[in-house]
Write a protein that holds these residues in place. Structure first.
Motif, mmCIF file in Angstrom:
data_model
loop_
_atom_site.group_PDB
_atom_site.id
_atom_site.type_symbol
_atom_site.label_atom_id
_atom_site.label_comp_id
_atom_site.label_asym_id
_atom_site.label_seq_id
_atom_site.Cartn_x
_atom_site.Cartn_y
_atom_site.Cartn_z
ATOM 1 N N ILE A 277 -9.587 3.912 6.218
ATOM 2 C CA ILE A 277 -9.759 2.831 5.245
ATOM 3 C C ILE A 277 -10.329 1.593 5.930
ATOM 4 O O ILE A 277 -9.818 1.153 6.952
ATOM 5 C CB ILE A 277 -8.396 2.514 4.597
ATOM 6 N N ILE A 280 -9.010 -3.189 2.033
ATOM 7 C CA ILE A 280 -7.771 -3.010 1.270
ATOM 8 C C ILE A 280 -7.919 -3.673 -0.099
ATOM 9 O O ILE A 280 -8.874 -4.431 -0.327
ATOM 10 C CB ILE A 280 -6.555 -3.578 2.033
ATOM 11 N N VAL A 281 -6.982 -3.379 -0.972
ATOM 12 C CA VAL A 281 -7.033 -3.962 -2.313
ATOM 13 C C VAL A 281 -7.012 -5.484 -2.218
ATOM 14 O O VAL A 281 -6.177 -6.065 -1.514
ATOM 15 C CB VAL A 281 -5.851 -3.449 -3.174
ATOM 16 N N HIS A 282 -7.928 -6.125 -2.890
ATOM 17 C CA HIS A 282 -8.062 -7.584 -2.857
ATOM 18 C C HIS A 282 -6.840 -8.234 -3.507
ATOM 19 O O HIS A 282 -6.307 -7.704 -4.491
ATOM 20 C CB HIS A 282 -9.332 -7.970 -3.619
ATOM 21 N N SER A 283 -6.448 -9.379 -2.985
ATOM 22 C CA SER A 283 -5.249 -10.021 -3.554
ATOM 23 C C SER A 283 -5.468 -10.419 -5.012
ATOM 24 O O SER A 283 -4.512 -10.540 -5.768
ATOM 25 C CB SER A 283 -4.827 -11.220 -2.704
ATOM 26 N N GLN A 286 -4.596 -7.057 -6.767
ATOM 27 C CA GLN A 286 -3.218 -6.597 -6.547
ATOM 28 C C GLN A 286 -2.304 -7.049 -7.693
ATOM 29 O O GLN A 286 -2.363 -8.206 -8.112
ATOM 30 C CB GLN A 286 -2.707 -7.158 -5.217
ATOM 31 N N THR A 301 -10.979 -6.203 0.014
ATOM 32 C CA THR A 301 -11.289 -7.174 1.054
ATOM 33 C C THR A 301 -11.268 -6.428 2.384
ATOM 34 O O THR A 301 -10.379 -5.615 2.633
ATOM 35 C CB THR A 301 -10.287 -8.358 1.018
ATOM 36 N N MET A 303 -11.156 -6.032 6.612
ATOM 37 C CA MET A 303 -10.296 -6.653 7.615
ATOM 38 C C MET A 303 -10.939 -7.909 8.195
ATOM 39 O O MET A 303 -10.268 -8.741 8.782
ATOM 40 C CB MET A 303 -9.981 -5.661 8.733
ATOM 41 N N ASN A 322 -3.105 0.261 -5.846
ATOM 42 C CA ASN A 322 -2.338 0.289 -4.594
ATOM 43 C C ASN A 322 -1.059 1.113 -4.702
ATOM 44 O O ASN A 322 0.006 0.705 -4.195
ATOM 45 C CB ASN A 322 -2.021 -1.146 -4.136
ATOM 46 N N HIS B 89 -7.125 -2.565 13.703
ATOM 47 C CA HIS B 89 -8.286 -3.462 13.599
ATOM 48 C C HIS B 89 -8.513 -4.201 14.921
ATOM 49 O O HIS B 89 -9.634 -4.284 15.416
ATOM 50 C CB HIS B 89 -8.044 -4.450 12.459
ATOM 51 N N VAL B 242 2.179 1.281 1.725
ATOM 52 C CA VAL B 242 1.270 0.408 0.970
ATOM 53 C C VAL B 242 0.852 -0.737 1.874
ATOM 54 O O VAL B 242 1.656 -1.218 2.674
ATOM 55 C CB VAL B 242 1.974 -0.160 -0.286
ATOM 56 N N VAL B 243 -0.409 -1.170 1.756
ATOM 57 C CA VAL B 243 -0.784 -2.393 2.455
ATOM 58 C C VAL B 243 -1.237 -3.411 1.420
ATOM 59 O O VAL B 243 -2.132 -3.166 0.620
ATOM 60 C CB VAL B 243 -1.832 -2.147 3.560
ATOM 61 N N ALA B 245 -2.655 -7.228 0.599
ATOM 62 C CA ALA B 245 -3.483 -8.238 1.256
ATOM 63 C C ALA B 245 -2.679 -9.509 1.565
ATOM 64 O O ALA B 245 -2.845 -10.113 2.626
ATOM 65 C CB ALA B 245 -4.697 -8.565 0.385
ATOM 66 N N ARG B 249 -2.026 -10.984 5.327
ATOM 67 C CA ARG B 249 -2.477 -12.320 5.717
ATOM 68 C C ARG B 249 -1.325 -13.099 6.365
ATOM 69 O O ARG B 249 -1.494 -13.740 7.400
ATOM 70 C CB ARG B 249 -3.017 -13.074 4.488
#
Lengths: 359, 366
Positions: A277, A280-283, A286, A301, A303, A322, B89, B242-243, B245, B249
């Motif tokens: 991946i 990831i799913v954008h905030s 989400q 979005t 990394m 998600n 990453h 699950v990740v 965002a 952050r």
């Protein structure tokens, strides 16, 4: 009886109650307006619903259904109604014991004709064997159950999603409507959800019943039992049983109109050359299940902080955003369309009124 | 037993500080461990230290050697994905965590568990860094995580030696509503206390709690414990596998503030004496269970998501399927944490009780 014959018989029985032909039936939109009109003129008649099963633990780490099924197995009185007694069942006991989704293979993808009809072999994954057992007990020949509830949780913010896999199943649509109108919850509202697939492609547990509804409640992490989610699920199951009881007693349910979220496509995560991946799913996406996703809005979005935008041409309604279990299925979210639906009235087959005693 | 030790420690520290001595009977570093200043009795004790202004000022600063080697661990639990993704990453894009005065090494600690997206393969990696497991005299087939622990110990340790890494940041997620949490293992480690303070201040207004797991019954042999200054970074709520965002952050910010702190420290910045409010673990609380050992009740809705909020005597904790409520019967207000953590069902832990305690650290300079 082979699976194919079984499924033909099954279709035929439903059709006998309504004025439909055996070709694919459309309820959606205006293109089939004429047939719709015909349909709406007469109530759909269904036979008595006397055998009801409630599956929990189809996925062993979706704890609301696991906890409820375990509880009802010990204390089944809550599942008793005037006209029937619903039966609780732990669908995947080994996965429940280990608190994992599945042991060898996702049980809720094992109800294909191919798996159910194939001869048993020692090398079969545990869930293949279990699927055949459940099919034997609840889904075949004279054992065909009239109504199946299948209890699930999701890590997505999908409230109380009422998931159906057969557009033809008027009974479950009425039941869903009954849930929607008689049990309010601001934090976990009901959504009608349809995976519109032909019966031959249906690999889900709910495939084996005559009528079926899957309750998909979230958000709840895997392996966690939240009291709020559990009590909402319990309330919905009880309300569903009330509906069936009323139906059996001869209550006629009038035609109604409703919105339904119909699956369009599955969207995978962006991946790098190794298949890992890369975003990831954008905030902004989400927790926005069922919220309209417009062209140009961010969906992923990377990394490095780069936003990836939705480049479709139409508004869609994303769901299962998600979901933990869908990473391995390469699904970041499932987009749906909102379809307005007119549903004919429902009543018990003439002459089939329940005599008021338990069988 | 521990309570009385703590009391002695408080008194001796107070006395020592108040009279301006730099000697402390319990360690080389002068400090005060103060209970929750919100209680009236304790408030008086607290002001005893605070008002004279002497205690803090008169203590000499503690000097440490420069931080040379830092490791960032991800995937100690393979299904806690923020750390897994960040470390993966950074393994490719090291520039984000590079600081010129030190080596910063990202490392996936449990690669097999990461690959399968499970907490662990054979046994919890974050519980096996005790001397016995690390020493290698175990007979028969060694569980995967013990093997891995020995490897990690030889790369970043050995535990307790001067050759070990200076700092290990170990990245975790929880399903509990704990926000950003720093896990501190040693109330006498001024360097780490100062680092926690720096991170907490930098994170504001976002909350960043500090959990002190220095307790004989509750402390466990963590992966990071092989470093001189171990610190756990626990961010939630996030489901396993699950990740999110937002959580990612937050974790990234915490790590960067930690690295900034070490960089400033190495550059010669002096950090003034500080006090740090921490939640000190008191006790693990199990779920009520029935005769067969199955769960007899679940977390009460009014406790769910209330990590760090006061739990007062009489407040509900659990509810059964029949609606029976179990209330908290302790005498003092406590602060629950790790409420309804998915991974702790098997550890017989519904939540952990903590109390608020204030730690003090001396000024810190190179």
């Amino acid at each position: 009886m082979t699976r194919r014959e079984e499924s033909n018989r099954y279709d035929g029985e439903i059709l006998s109650g309504s004025e439909r032909t055996s070709e694919k039936v459309y309820y959606f939109g205006m293109q089939e307006g004429i047939r719709l009109k015909e349909m709406l003129n007469s109530a759909c008649q269904c036979s008595l619903v006397s055998r009801v099963v409630i599956f929990g633990g189809t996925h062993g780490n979706e704890m609301s259904g696991v906890a409820l099924a375990k509880h009802w197995l010990k204390e089944p009185s809550e599942l008793q109604r005037k006209t029937f007694v619903a039966e609780p069942c732990l669908a995947n006991p080994l996965a429940v014991e280990k608190c994992v989704r599945y042991v060898d293979s996702d049980l809720n993808r094992c109800f294909s004709e191919e798996i159910l009809r194939s001869p048993e072999s020692e090398s079969d994954p545990y869930e293949f064997i279990r699927a055949r057992e459940l099919y034997q007990k609840y889904g075949s020949g004279s054992c065909l159950y009239d109504f199946i509830f299948d209890l699930h949780n999701t890590t997505s913010h999908m409230g109380a999603t009422l998931l159906r896999c057969s557009a033809d199943d008027i009974m479950s649509l009425h039941l869903a409507n009954y849930l929607q109108s008689s049990s309010g919850s601001q934090s976990m509202p009901c959504y009608n959800y349809l995976i519109d697939i032909p019966k031959k492609d249906n690999v889900y547990l709910q495939n084996i019943g005559k009528h079926s509804l899957c309750l998909e409640l979230g958000p709840q992490p895997q392996g966690v039992t939240r009291a709020d989610v559990l009590s909402r699920m319990r309330e919905l199951v009880n309300c569903g049983l009330d509906f069936i009881d009323l139906f059996n007693q001869g209550k006629e349910f009038p035609s109604f109109e409703t919105d339904i979220y119909r699956v369009l496509s599955r969207v995978d995560y962006p991946r790098d050359s190794d298949g890992e991946i890369s975003a990831i799913v954008h905030s902004g996406l989400q927790d926005k299940d069922y919220v309209p996703l417009k062209p140009g809005h961010p969906i992923f979005t990377t990394m490095n902080g780069e936003d990836l935008l939705y480049d479709g041409e139409t508004v869609v309604y994303p769901t299962f955003i998600n979901e933990a279990a869908y990473y391995e299925k390469k699904v970041a979210f499932i987009s749906t369309e909102k379809v307005h639906l007119k549903v004919p009235a429902l009543k018990l087959e003439t002459g089939a009124e329940h005599n008021g005693t338990l069988q | 037993m521990f309570r009385s030790t703590l009391k002695v420690l408080q008194q001796s520290s107070l006395r020592v500080k108040f009279f301006g001595s730099i000697h402390n009977p319990l360690g080389s570093v002068v400090r005060a461990v103060l209970p929750d200043p919100s209680s009236v009795y304790m408030l008086r004790r607290w002001s005893l230290v605070r008002t004279p202004g002497l205690a803090v000022n008169m203590a000499t600063s503690s000097s440490h050697s420069a931080v040379r080697r830092v490791a960032i661990f991800g995937g100690t639990h393979g299904n806690e994905l923020s750390g897994v993704l960040l470390v993966k990453h950074w393994l490719k894009h090291g520039e984000e965590i590079a600081r010129r005065s030190m080596e910063v090494r990202p490392f996936i600690t449990n690669p097999k568990a990461v690959e399968k997206c499970v907490r662990y393969i054979d046994t919890d990696l974050n519980r096996v860094f005790d001397n016995q497991s690390l020493s290698g005299d175990q007979k028969g087939k060694v569980p995967y995580e013990i093997e891995q622990a020995r490897k990690i110990n030889s790369l970043f340790g050995p535990k307790g030696s001067k050759n070990g890494y200076d700092v290990i940041l170990d990245l975790h997620n929880t399903t509990a509503h704990m926000g950003a949490t720093l896990i501190l293992e040693n109330s006498r480690d001024d360097f780490t206390i100062q680092m926690c303070k720096y991170i907490q201040t930098s994170m504001a207004p976002e909350s960043c709690a500090v959990l002190l797991i220095e307790h004989p019954g509750v402390k466990y042999a963590t992966t990071r414990s092989i470093a001189k200054h171990p610190i756990g970074i626990e961010v939630g709520p996030q489901p396993q596998g699950v990740v999110r965002a937002d959580i990612l952050r937050t974790m990234k910010n915490v790590v960067n503030y930690a690295l900034d702190f070490m960089q400033y420290f190495n550059e010669g910045t002096e950090f003034p004496p500080c006090s740090l409010e921490v939640y000190r673990v008191l006790e693990k609380i199990d779920y009520p269970r029935n005769e067969s050992g199955d769960l007899g009740a679940i977390i009460h809705p009014s406790l769910q998501d209330q990590d760090w909020k006061p739990l007062n005597p009489g407040d509900p904790m659990f509810i059964t399927m029949d609606g029976e409520v179990t209330c908290y019967e302790g005498e003092n207000t406590v602060y629950p944490t790790f409420v309804n953590e998915a991974a702790y069902y098997e550890k017989n832990q519904a939540f952990a009780k903590t109390e608020k305690v204030t730690l003090m650290a001396q000024a810190l300079r190179l």
